[in-house]
Design a protein around this motif. Structure first.
Motif, short mmCIF file in Angstrom:
data_model
loop_
_atom_site.label_atom_id
_atom_site.label_comp_id
_atom_site.label_asym_id
_atom_site.label_seq_id
_atom_site.Cartn_x
_atom_site.Cartn_y
_atom_site.Cartn_z
N PRO A 196 36.13 -19.96 -13.86
CA PRO A 196 34.69 -20.31 -13.82
C PRO A 196 33.98 -19.14 -14.44
CG PRO A 196 35.57 -19.35 -11.69
CD PRO A 196 36.67 -19.45 -12.56
N ASP A 197 34.46 -17.94 -14.59
CA ASP A 197 33.43 -17.03 -15.19
C ASP A 197 34.21 -16.26 -16.76
OD1 ASP A 197 35.05 -14.46 -14.40
OD2 ASP A 197 35.03 -15.69 -12.78
N ILE A 198 33.51 -15.74 -17.41
CA ILE A 198 34.06 -15.26 -18.93
C ILE A 198 34.99 -14.21 -18.57
CG2 ILE A 198 32.37 -13.53 -19.41
CD1 ILE A 198 33.68 -16.15 -21.88
N ASP A 199 35.05 -13.59 -17.50
CA ASP A 199 35.85 -12.20 -17.30
C ASP A 199 37.17 -12.85 -16.99
OD1 ASP A 199 34.50 -9.89 -17.54
OD2 ASP A 199 33.30 -10.55 -15.76
N SER A 200 37.74 -13.82 -16.29
CA SER A 200 38.81 -14.25 -15.77
C SER A 200 39.15 -15.29 -17.25
CB SER A 200 38.62 -15.28 -14.54
OG SER A 200 37.67 -16.36 -14.97
N ALA A 201 38.38 -15.62 -18.07
CA ALA A 201 39.02 -16.31 -19.16
C ALA A 201 39.38 -15.63 -20.23
CB ALA A 201 37.82 -17.33 -19.90
N LEU A 202 38.65 -14.29 -20.47
CA LEU A 202 39.08 -13.57 -21.48
C LEU A 202 40.54 -12.81 -20.83
CD1 LEU A 202 35.73 -11.78 -22.58
CD2 LEU A 202 37.10 -13.38 -23.71
N GLN A 203 40.64 -12.64 -19.87
CA GLN A 203 41.79 -11.96 -19.13
C GLN A 203 42.95 -12.78 -19.30
OE1 GLN A 203 41.59 -10.94 -14.80
NE2 GLN A 203 43.92 -10.20 -14.90
N LYS A 204 42.89 -14.12 -19.32
CA LYS A 204 44.02 -14.92 -19.66
C LYS A 204 44.30 -15.01 -21.17
CE LYS A 204 46.85 -18.42 -19.03
NZ LYS A 204 48.03 -18.38 -18.10
N LEU A 205 43.00 -15.21 -22.03
CA LEU A 205 43.42 -15.25 -23.26
C LEU A 205 43.78 -14.11 -24.35
CD1 LEU A 205 39.91 -17.16 -24.00
CD2 LEU A 205 42.13 -18.28 -24.47
N ILE A 206 43.05 -12.93 -23.53
CA ILE A 206 43.67 -11.72 -24.33
C ILE A 206 44.71 -10.94 -23.40
CG2 ILE A 206 42.92 -9.63 -25.30
CD1 ILE A 206 40.13 -11.00 -25.74
N MET A 257 37.38 -22.62 -25.47
CA MET A 257 37.95 -21.09 -25.92
C MET A 257 39.46 -21.27 -25.70
SD MET A 257 35.44 -18.66 -26.23
CE MET A 257 34.07 -17.95 -25.36
N GLY A 258 40.04 -21.07 -26.75
CA GLY A 258 41.60 -21.12 -26.72
C GLY A 258 42.19 -20.17 -27.80
N LYS A 259 43.33 -20.06 -27.52
CA LYS A 259 44.11 -18.86 -28.73
C LYS A 259 44.38 -19.48 -30.01
CE LYS A 259 46.89 -17.14 -25.39
NZ LYS A 259 47.73 -16.46 -24.62
N ASN A 260 44.71 -20.77 -29.86
CA ASN A 260 45.18 -21.50 -30.86
C ASN A 260 44.20 -22.11 -31.97
OD1 ASN A 260 44.90 -23.50 -29.11
ND2 ASN A 260 46.72 -24.53 -29.52
N GLY A 261 42.92 -21.94 -31.81
CA GLY A 261 42.13 -22.94 -32.60
C GLY A 261 40.52 -22.75 -32.19
#
Length: 297
Positions: free
Chosen positions: A287-297, A164-168
């Motif tokens: 480690p969890d999708i919530d922390s990842a989405l918070q960073k990505l969006i 999961m990344g913003k640039n691809g």
């Protein structure tokens, strides 16, 4: 460190390059279309001038392979297979010629090597590996990679999940679909999605390089996979999209023809756990999708 990334002009390679360069490392990219300094021509099939760069390098990372985001017709199947096997084979030949060989060679593989699994959590030790086109590609790739043994070289096969990344990669496409109101569940929605944030992906590669007792196959994925339905619900919430139309299998099959892709990429349940990383103390930032989405969006 002196780091060589073969096939390093894609999403993962570009992020690894920037990650390691910002830490003061020398990074060289092997590519068919060199455009910048530190990019070196290779055709991923034959020994050439590029092979001299492997001399005295600390790290070799091979990410070469035709994208699986295509229709699985005979032509594409052949290219998916040959691009992975031939690049790994020619790197073996180049490494054999080195007087001072790379200290570690990390070769791409995929979490897709495990069977469709909605209940069983696949670890490196207990994961169930099956028999279909995608799984057999991964098996052949790893077999080719581990076929030649060098005492001086530590080898790691990276069984990577969706990054999961913003640039691809897949994430911008998921966001686009969700913003269009199509961010409901895909198929039954109970297929598991194994994923990893791009920053954790780069950190896991670095961690593996510096932990000299790690070798063999490693699951490079976050420790908390979730279902497709859960992922799309959380993505809608984060993007503040109030609804998402569900996509039944027949609709996805039809759309995949027009989008020149395969439904397996959405419908296969990849339920994978990074046991080696976790047991040996790797610390995930996301480690969890919530922390990842918070960073990505």
């Amino acid at each position: 460190m002196k780091i060589i990334i073969a096939g390093g002009t894609g999403f993962l390679g570009e992020n690894l390059k920037e990650y390691f360069r910002t830490k003061g490392n020398q990074v060289y990219i092997l590519t068919r279309k060199p455009k910048h300094e530190h990019e070196i021509y290779w055709d991923a099939t034959h020994i050439g001038e590029w092979s001299h760069k492997l001399e005295s390098c600390d790290v070799l990372i091979n990410l070469t392979g035709k994208s699986v985001d295509c229709r699985y017709n005979d032509k594409n199947k052949k290219e998916i297979y040959s691009s992975r096997i031939e690049s790994t084979r020619v790197l073996h030949k180049a490494v054999d010629q080195c007087i001072d060989k790379p200290k570690i060679w990390l070769n791409a593989s995929s979490a897709t090597i495990y069977v469709h699994s909605e209940k069983n959590l696949n670890t490196e030790e207990n994961g169930v590996i099956g028999d279909d086109f995608s799984m057999n590609i991964c098996k052949s790739w790893e077999k080719e990679f581990f076929a030649v043994h060098h005492d001086e070289i530590r080898k790691v096969a990276l069984r990577t999940s969706i990054v999961m990344g913003k640039n691809g990669g897949a994430f911008p496409k998921l966001c686009q679909v969700t913003k269009l109101g199509l961010g409901g569940r895909q198929g039954r929605g109970n297929q598991h999605v194994s994923w990893i944030h791009i920053e954790d992906f780069c950190r896991a590669i670095e961690w593996t390089i510096h932990h000299e007792y790690i070798s063999g196959c490693v699951n490079v994925t976050a420790p908390q996979p979730l279902t497709n339905e859960e992922l799309m619900k959380k993505l809608r919430k984060r993007l503040r999209i109030p609804f998402g139309i569900n996509s039944p299998v027949w609709q996805l099959e039809l759309a995949s023809v027009f989008l020149n892709t395969e439904t397996e990429l959405l419908l296969k349940s990849r339920n994978v756990y990074p046991e080696i990383l976790m047991k040996n103390g790797f610390q995930f930032l996301y480690p969890d999708i919530d922390s990842a989405l918070q960073k990505l969006i």
